[in-house]
Enzyme design. Structure first.
Site, PDB file in Angstrom:
ATOM      1  N   TYR A 107       0.861  -1.179   0.000  1.00 32.27           N
ATOM      2  CA  TYR A 107       0.000   0.000   0.000  1.00 32.27           C
ATOM      3  C   TYR A 107       0.900   1.233   0.000  1.00 32.27           C
ATOM      4  O   TYR A 107       1.396   1.665   1.038  1.00 32.27           O
ATOM      5  CB  TYR A 107      -0.929  -0.025   1.212  1.00 32.27           C
ATOM      6  CG  TYR A 107      -1.825   1.190   1.368  1.00 32.27           C
ATOM      7  CD1 TYR A 107      -2.404   1.803   0.270  1.00 32.27           C
ATOM      8  CD2 TYR A 107      -2.101   1.706   2.639  1.00 32.27           C
ATOM      9  CE1 TYR A 107      -3.225   2.903   0.411  1.00 32.27           C
ATOM     10  CE2 TYR A 107      -2.930   2.806   2.796  1.00 32.27           C
ATOM     11  CZ  TYR A 107      -3.486   3.404   1.688  1.00 32.27           C
ATOM     12  OH  TYR A 107      -4.294   4.507   1.830  1.00 32.27           O
ATOM     13  N   ASP A 150      -2.592  -1.425  -3.804  1.00 29.29           N
ATOM     14  CA  ASP A 150      -2.907  -0.041  -4.153  1.00 29.29           C
ATOM     15  C   ASP A 150      -1.580   0.696  -4.181  1.00 29.29           C
ATOM     16  O   ASP A 150      -1.057   1.094  -3.143  1.00 29.29           O
ATOM     17  CB  ASP A 150      -3.864   0.555  -3.109  1.00 29.29           C
ATOM     18  CG  ASP A 150      -4.166   2.025  -3.370  1.00 29.29           C
ATOM     19  OD1 ASP A 150      -3.692   2.562  -4.400  1.00 29.29           O
ATOM     20  OD2 ASP A 150      -4.862   2.638  -2.544  1.00 29.29           O
ATOM     21  N   HIS A 253     -12.414   2.034  -4.305  1.00 34.55           N
ATOM     22  CA  HIS A 253     -11.656   1.171  -5.210  1.00 34.55           C
ATOM     23  C   HIS A 253     -12.484  -0.058  -5.590  1.00 34.55           C
ATOM     24  O   HIS A 253     -13.309  -0.524  -4.797  1.00 34.55           O
ATOM     25  CB  HIS A 253     -10.371   0.666  -4.543  1.00 34.55           C
ATOM     26  CG  HIS A 253      -9.369   1.735  -4.246  1.00 34.55           C
ATOM     27  ND1 HIS A 253      -8.203   1.882  -4.963  1.00 34.55           N
ATOM     28  CD2 HIS A 253      -9.354   2.704  -3.292  1.00 34.55           C
ATOM     29  CE1 HIS A 253      -7.506   2.894  -4.458  1.00 34.55           C
ATOM     30  NE2 HIS A 253      -8.183   3.402  -3.445  1.00 34.55           N
TER      31      HIS A 253
END
Length: 262
Positions: A107, A150, A253
């Site tokens: 992330y 992500d 998302h």
């Protein structure tokens, strides 16, 4: 061994536990990698996941912020998590599957709103995070590995709704794209999603600020699945499950999928 993997920034695993179980029940990925869990590891609702056959989890967490988890039907071996740039953030965890494949769940920091490291400390931290990832993979030389997460960068012109309009917007600036490419090159990573879907606009994130995200379609592809060259040809069936963005009280998302035959 064939397995399907999904990656999803869930934006609070406890708040959206029902969406996670809905995805598990409807799509049944063998491995589900979550980012922005916003929970200590011990408070992740694993009992609900186990009831659906997800008996294994490797995670790093912190209260109300960041957090990454690999949740799996397949046995997992915890092979560590790095604190990039020593920020004390839970932003990386890695696990090994029974077939020896290592999955990295990352992330990357969003980077704030101003694409200038002098004016915006968060943007500098993002660039430094990516630089440390680059240096680590350059030394590590990963093999038989998958990296998902992500990554908070949309690298290609067709990974954003309007290339020219977003050139000065954090997540699509040239310096971020350059750093993104350097991380890929250092680990010899291959973009699985774009190997499968080489042409056309492709998004995995749509802002909460848009009153009608679907019609406006001002999206960005911030969520990625990469693989090392020794296994990338085994990957197929890539897709982004856009309808999930429209579920009740969704994350901003949508989950990204790929299947591997290994």
């Amino acid at each position: 061994m064939t397995f399907t993997l999904a990656t999803w920034n869930i934006n609070s695993v406890r708040l959206r536990e029902g969406l996670v179980t809905q995805l598990m029940a409807s799509e049944s990925p063998d491995v589900l990698c979550l980012q922005e869990c916003k929970s200590p590891v011990e408070l992740i609702p694993v009992e609900q996941f186990r009831a659906l056959g997800y008996n294994y989890m490797v995670a790093r967490g912190q209260k109300g912020y960041n957090g990454v988890a690999i949740i799996s039907k397949l046995p997992l071996e915890d092979v560590g998590g790095r604190d990039f740039v020593l920020m004390g953030h839970a932003r990386h965890v890695a696990a090994r599957l029974p077939n020896g494949v290592v999955i990295h769940n990352c992330y990357v920091p969003a980077g704030g709103d101003i694409p200038d490291r002098v004016q915006n400390l968060k943007f500098g931290q993002k660039l430094d995070f990516l630089t440390e990832m680059r240096d680590w993979f350059h030394g590590e030389k990963p093999s038989k590995s998958i990296l998902v997460g992500d990554l908070n960068i949309a690298p290609r012109e067709d990974d954003v709704w309007n290339h020219k309009a977003l050139l000065k917007i954090v997540s699509h600036t040239p310096i971020e794209v350059e750093h993104f490419g350097a991380v890929m090159e250092a680990g010899n990573w291959v973009d699985v999603t774009r190997a499968d879907i080489p042409e056309g606009k492709l998004f995995s994130w749509w802002s909460y600020r848009s009153p009608d995200w679907d019609a406006a379609d001002k999206g960005r592809r911030l969520d990625h699945i990469w693989a090392t060259p020794d296994i990338v040809r085994s990957a197929h069936a890539s897709r982004i499950l856009r309808p999930v963005r429209g579920w009740e009280q969704p994350s901003d998302h949508a989950p990204v999928f790929a299947t591997f035959d290994l």
